[in-house]
Design an enzyme around this catalytic site. Structure first.
Site, PDB file in Angstrom:
ATOM      1  N   ASP A 176     -44.776  46.432   3.836  1.00 56.24           N
ATOM      2  CA  ASP A 176     -45.064  46.959   2.494  1.00 56.24           C
ATOM      3  C   ASP A 176     -45.378  45.895   1.435  1.00 56.24           C
ATOM      4  O   ASP A 176     -44.899  45.996   0.290  1.00 56.24           O
ATOM      5  CB  ASP A 176     -43.903  47.853   2.023  1.00 56.24           C
ATOM      6  CG  ASP A 176     -43.690  49.064   2.920  1.00 56.24           C
ATOM      7  OD1 ASP A 176     -44.402  49.195   3.925  1.00 56.24           O
ATOM      8  OD2 ASP A 176     -42.788  49.873   2.630  1.00 56.24           O
ATOM      9  N   LYS A 208     -47.102  54.667   6.714  1.00 54.09           N
ATOM     10  CA  LYS A 208     -45.903  55.501   6.883  1.00 54.09           C
ATOM     11  C   LYS A 208     -45.628  56.252   5.585  1.00 54.09           C
ATOM     12  O   LYS A 208     -46.188  55.914   4.543  1.00 54.09           O
ATOM     13  CB  LYS A 208     -44.703  54.613   7.213  1.00 54.09           C
ATOM     14  CG  LYS A 208     -44.313  53.708   6.047  1.00 54.09           C
ATOM     15  CD  LYS A 208     -43.188  52.792   6.428  1.00 54.09           C
ATOM     16  CE  LYS A 208     -42.875  51.813   5.318  1.00 54.09           C
ATOM     17  NZ  LYS A 208     -42.283  52.456   4.122  1.00 54.09           N
ATOM     18  N   CYS A 264     -37.035  49.088   2.942  1.00 58.93           N
ATOM     19  CA  CYS A 264     -37.924  49.241   4.096  1.00 58.93           C
ATOM     20  C   CYS A 264     -37.799  48.112   5.114  1.00 58.93           C
ATOM     21  O   CYS A 264     -37.973  48.349   6.312  1.00 58.93           O
ATOM     22  CB  CYS A 264     -39.352  49.439   3.622  1.00 58.93           C
ATOM     23  SG  CYS A 264     -39.531  51.050   2.807  1.00 58.93           S
TER      24      CYS A 264
HETATM   25  C1  VGL Z   1     -39.732  51.163  -0.392  1.00 53.10           C
HETATM   26  C2  VGL Z   1     -38.619  52.373  -1.983  1.00 53.10           C
HETATM   27  C3  VGL Z   1     -39.465  53.445  -1.790  1.00 53.10           C
HETATM   28  C4  VGL Z   1     -39.865  49.870   0.353  1.00 53.10           C
HETATM   29  C5  VGL Z   1     -40.577  52.224  -0.187  1.00 53.10           C
HETATM   30  O1  VGL Z   1     -40.980  49.540   0.803  1.00 53.10           O
HETATM   31  O2  VGL Z   1     -38.841  49.156   0.478  1.00 53.10           O
HETATM   32  N1  VGL Z   1     -38.743  51.250  -1.278  1.00 53.10           N
HETATM   33  N2  VGL Z   1     -40.449  53.359  -0.890  1.00 53.10           N
END
Ligand code: VGL
Ligand code: ZN
Length: 224
Positions: A13, A121, A169
């Site tokens: 991410d 995802k 994540c």
């Molecule tokens: C994430 C919060 C919401 C992450 C993703 O990538 O850690 N955190 N969605």
């Protein structure tokens, strides 16, 4: 990097919305890990994968979808739409990483030409999925990603995880990699957390280690 076996790098991410200064859900100093991650991308991993949080506009994790809920509300309960006995405790977030918006793109600093694959995802609007392997529910129709299958098909035995966010994540992805049977490493200095307190960071480390994840630094011999 592994004397026996085959290693994959999973960059979690590293997207515009998770990076300062303008990300909708910016992880403090999230952008600062880009040079370290580009150095990792220069190493001979057999498979180099980036993941993207990739939500529909009306995703259940957005506070905006719940009457009178503010972003960063914790202990929000989501029920498995396929099995009401199963629930997940989550946090409600500002809208982030919406599909087909600039916020969901990988940051421009990342050397994406070195990637073999991007795994998206979080597309199922009904459930939260911090892990790049998929949501915690294992019901039919609550879909998993193809990450586990992809790693197996490539003969991967060792998985090195880095990226954002350490406490969400990255943690969930590393724990699932270990549960899937891969020898799993989390490279702590190539990650940043939403909770930047030392206590929060250590709690996350301990939780990963409890599940068999090996937490290492960039200077670790494991990366040689
Ligand atoms: C994430 C919060 C919401 C992450 C993703 O990538 O850690 N955190 N969605
Ligand atoms: Zn998300």
């Amino acid at each position: 990097m592994t004397s026996q076996g085959k290693a994959a790098l999973v960059i979690v991410d590293l997207q515009n919305d998770f990076c300062p200064p303008n990300g909708a859900l910016a992880v403090p100093s999230g952008r600062d890990i880009a040079p370290a991650i580009n150095k990792l991308l220069a190493l001979p991993f057999a498979l180099k994968i980036a993941t993207r949080d990739f939500h529909p506009r009306d995703h259940v994790s957005f506070a905006s979808q719940h009457a009178e809920k503010q972003p960063f509300t914790s202990n929000h309960t989501i029920t498995n739409p396929e099995n009401s006995q199963e629930t997940q405790e989550t946090v409600l977030w500002p809208d982030h990483c919406v599909q087909d918006t600039p916020g969901c793109e990988l940051i421009p600093e990342l050397e994406t030409s070195k990637l073999h694959l991007i795994v998206d995802k979080g597309q199922d609007k009904r459930v939260e999925s911090y892990s790049a392997f998929g949501p915690p529910f294992r019901s039919p129709r609550v879909s998993m990603t193809r990450l586990a299958a992809t790693l197996r098909e490539a003969g991967i035995t060792h998985v090195f995880v880095c990226g954002l966010a350490w406490d969400f994540c990255v943690k969930a992805t590393a724990i699932d990699a270990a549960k899937e049977g891969f020898t799993t490493y989390a490279i702590h200095d190539a990650c940043r957390g939403i909770d930047r307190s030392a206590k929060g960071s250590v709690a996350t480390r301990e939780e990963m280690e409890k599940h068999g994840v090996r937490v290492i630094g960039l200077d670790s011999g494991e990366l040689d």
